[in-house]
Motif scaffolding. Sequence first.
Motif, PDB file in Angstrom:
ATOM      1  N   ILE A  19     127.452 -80.341 -32.489  1.00 49.47           N
ATOM      2  CA  ILE A  19     126.822 -81.031 -33.692  1.00 49.47           C
ATOM      3  C   ILE A  19     124.974 -81.432 -32.873  1.00 49.47           C
ATOM      4  N   GLY A  20     125.186 -81.994 -31.873  1.00 45.13           N
ATOM      5  CA  GLY A  20     124.159 -82.249 -30.867  1.00 45.13           C
ATOM      6  C   GLY A  20     123.368 -81.189 -31.373  1.00 45.13           C
ATOM      7  N   GLU A  21     123.624 -79.822 -31.010  1.00 48.56           N
ATOM      8  CA  GLU A  21     122.628 -78.594 -31.932  1.00 48.56           C
ATOM      9  C   GLU A  21     122.321 -78.318 -32.820  1.00 48.56           C
ATOM     10  N   ILE A  22     123.026 -78.907 -33.638  1.00 50.86           N
ATOM     11  CA  ILE A  22     122.824 -78.513 -35.306  1.00 50.86           C
ATOM     12  C   ILE A  22     121.922 -78.967 -34.748  1.00 50.86           C
ATOM     13  N   GLN A  23     122.220 -80.699 -34.768  1.00 51.72           N
ATOM     14  CA  GLN A  23     120.496 -81.432 -35.207  1.00 51.72           C
ATOM     15  C   GLN A  23     119.402 -80.871 -34.309  1.00 51.72           C
ATOM     16  N   ALA A  24     119.766 -80.977 -32.586  1.00 55.73           N
ATOM     17  CA  ALA A  24     118.372 -80.050 -32.659  1.00 55.73           C
ATOM     18  C   ALA A  24     117.799 -78.779 -33.099  1.00 55.73           C
ATOM     19  N   HIS A  25     118.493 -78.349 -33.900  1.00 54.03           N
ATOM     20  CA  HIS A  25     118.287 -77.269 -34.678  1.00 54.03           C
ATOM     21  C   HIS A  25     117.241 -76.865 -35.603  1.00 54.03           C
ATOM     22  N   PHE A  26     117.792 -78.255 -36.685  1.00 54.76           N
ATOM     23  CA  PHE A  26     116.925 -78.798 -37.603  1.00 54.76           C
ATOM     24  C   PHE A  26     116.443 -79.858 -37.033  1.00 54.76           C
TER      25      PHE A  26
END
Length: 94
Positions: A19-26
């Motif tokens: 989740i944190g990684e996906i948040q940072a990606h977007f």
Amino acid sequence: MKHCIIVKFKDHENWKSLIGEIQAHFEKAKLIDGVSGLSLKISNSERENRFHLMIELEMTREGLLNFDVSDVHKSWKEKYGELLEAKTIFDYDD
């Protein structure tokens, strides 16, 4: 408009750890001309027939065109596409 990417991860994926990684990606999508907001919604259901995550981007119609050809969009498909069992896209006017 709102552009929603709704995903279900494969059973063996520890998707909550991403989740944190996906948040940072977007978050990078907000640098794209016409994209102005981001919200991630995590499912509150553990039922087998439910999707896991909704990524909601706020953008103009032109922003959607810009997003579609962006590195953010391309790298999302490349990096996370193989982790997904299913995906759907839903656009709406707020």
